[in-house]
Scaffold this motif. Structure first.
Motif, mmCIF file in Angstrom:
data_model
loop_
_atom_site.group_PDB
_atom_site.id
_atom_site.type_symbol
_atom_site.label_atom_id
_atom_site.label_comp_id
_atom_site.label_asym_id
_atom_site.label_seq_id
_atom_site.Cartn_x
_atom_site.Cartn_y
_atom_site.Cartn_z
ATOM 1 N N UNK A 195 7.137 -0.858 3.823
ATOM 2 C CA UNK A 195 6.050 -0.432 4.161
ATOM 3 C C UNK A 195 5.357 -1.288 5.014
ATOM 4 N N UNK A 196 5.202 -0.523 6.293
ATOM 5 C CA UNK A 196 4.537 -1.243 7.466
ATOM 6 C C UNK A 196 2.809 -0.793 7.453
ATOM 7 N N UNK A 197 1.844 -1.716 7.818
ATOM 8 C CA UNK A 197 0.487 -1.182 7.969
ATOM 9 C C UNK A 197 0.225 -1.028 9.389
ATOM 10 N N UNK A 233 -3.734 -2.858 -1.220
ATOM 11 C CA UNK A 233 -2.218 -2.341 -0.660
ATOM 12 C C UNK A 233 -1.947 -1.356 -1.857
ATOM 13 N N UNK A 234 -0.956 -0.621 -1.555
ATOM 14 C CA UNK A 234 -0.518 0.279 -2.734
ATOM 15 C C UNK A 234 1.069 0.642 -2.279
ATOM 16 N N UNK A 235 1.876 0.889 -3.425
ATOM 17 C CA UNK A 235 3.199 1.446 -3.327
ATOM 18 C C UNK A 235 4.228 0.283 -3.046
ATOM 19 N N UNK A 236 3.997 -1.030 -3.475
ATOM 20 C CA UNK A 236 4.962 -1.969 -3.393
ATOM 21 C C UNK A 236 5.359 -2.193 -4.797
ATOM 22 N N UNK A 237 6.534 -2.429 -4.705
ATOM 23 C CA UNK A 237 7.107 -2.554 -6.229
ATOM 24 C C UNK A 237 7.816 -3.894 -6.643
ATOM 25 N N UNK A 238 7.454 -4.937 -5.698
ATOM 26 C CA UNK A 238 7.670 -6.300 -5.835
ATOM 27 C C UNK A 238 6.976 -7.270 -5.207
ATOM 28 N N UNK A 239 6.652 -8.486 -5.528
ATOM 29 C CA UNK A 239 5.775 -9.461 -5.051
ATOM 30 C C UNK A 239 5.986 -9.922 -3.763
ATOM 31 N N UNK A 240 7.401 -10.042 -3.348
ATOM 32 C CA UNK A 240 7.620 -10.619 -2.130
ATOM 33 C C UNK A 240 7.415 -9.385 -0.858
ATOM 34 N N UNK A 241 7.550 -8.082 -1.377
ATOM 35 C CA UNK A 241 7.235 -6.889 -0.389
ATOM 36 C C UNK A 241 5.821 -6.791 0.081
ATOM 37 N N UNK A 284 0.913 -12.416 -11.651
ATOM 38 C CA UNK A 284 1.149 -13.834 -11.578
ATOM 39 C C UNK A 284 2.124 -13.897 -10.680
ATOM 40 N N UNK A 285 3.297 -12.936 -10.426
ATOM 41 C CA UNK A 285 4.521 -13.148 -9.524
ATOM 42 C C UNK A 285 3.909 -13.395 -8.128
ATOM 43 N N UNK A 287 -0.532 7.144 -12.880
ATOM 44 C CA UNK A 287 0.143 7.779 -14.093
ATOM 45 C C UNK A 287 1.825 7.812 -13.611
ATOM 46 N N UNK A 288 2.028 7.874 -12.331
ATOM 47 C CA UNK A 288 3.443 7.943 -11.820
ATOM 48 C C UNK A 288 3.861 6.788 -11.715
ATOM 49 N N UNK A 289 3.341 5.570 -11.792
ATOM 50 C CA UNK A 289 3.778 4.099 -11.680
ATOM 51 C C UNK A 289 3.664 3.693 -10.366
ATOM 52 N N UNK A 290 2.869 4.199 -9.352
ATOM 53 C CA UNK A 290 2.526 3.659 -8.103
ATOM 54 C C UNK A 290 1.535 2.260 -8.445
ATOM 55 N N UNK A 291 2.082 1.307 -8.008
ATOM 56 C CA UNK A 291 0.663 0.313 -8.195
ATOM 57 C C UNK A 291 -0.191 0.060 -6.851
#
Length: 184
Positions: free
Chosen positions: A1-3, A134-142, A68-69, A172-176
């Motif tokens: 995802x690019x800002x 931010x939103x929508x990233x699923x790992x810390x590195x991303x 923490x990650x 509710x859909x799991x988007x962080x």
């Protein structure tokens, strides 16, 4: 995802002169950087004050494992460029969780009420406060890479800070949704 700079994307078909686009881009970057160093006051942005959003229900849960990650990869990045590690800060984390919950409710990433969060932290002894969302990233590195790809977010990551609080709340859909507060 690019800002991306959405204003530039809208103006690109209208303005074809590269010099004008460069001026607009530099002006917008200046505003973003100025905003990062002046507490992103909603008055500057012309947004409504929704100060009641600092309150959340007791059901809100921070994804502390993910937080923490993220702090770990962020500190690895800071160490790689010769900067100090950031220590976890409970009060910043609490405010970050509340703001992430607010963004989930609004279904939009924002810096709404940043001035209020900064003021609370300054009253507790912080001299400087900054924030990344931010939103929508699923790992810390991303998440980290997304922020590093944005000059204003990178500036916060590479800033002269000592502590940080990270709040990650899922829809509710799991988007962080992420809020990271930086303090010194």
């Amino acid at each position: 995802m690019t800002i991306k700079c959405f204003l530039c994307l809208y103006l690109l078909p209208i303005i074809h002169d590269p010099q004008i686009m460069n001026l607009i881009k530099n002006y917008l970057y200046s505003i973003v950087i100025l905003c990062a160093f002046t507490a992103c006051s909603n008055d500057i942005l012309g947004e409504e004050d929704t100060s009641s959003t600092l309150e959340t229900s007791s059901e809100v849960v921070n994804n502390t494992v993910f937080a923490n990650e993220l702090l770990e990869v962020l500190n690895e990045y800071r160490a790689s460029i010769g900067l100090n590690s950031l220590s976890q800060h409970d009060e910043s984390e609490e405010l970050a969780v509340k703001h992430s919950y607010y963004m989930v409710q609004q279904n939009e990433a924002s810096h709404d009420n940043f001035y209020d969060r900064a003021q609370i932290l300054q009253e507790s002894g912080a001299n400087y406060v900054s924030e990344n969302v931010a939103f929508g990233y699923y790992d810390a590195a991303s998440v980290l890479q997304g922020w590093l790809d944005s000059p204003s977010h990178k500036s916060a990551i590479e800033g002269n800070y000592t502590h940080s609080g990270i709040g990650i709340v899922h829809t509710d859909n799991g988007v962080p949704y992420f809020t990271q507060l930086f303090i010194r």
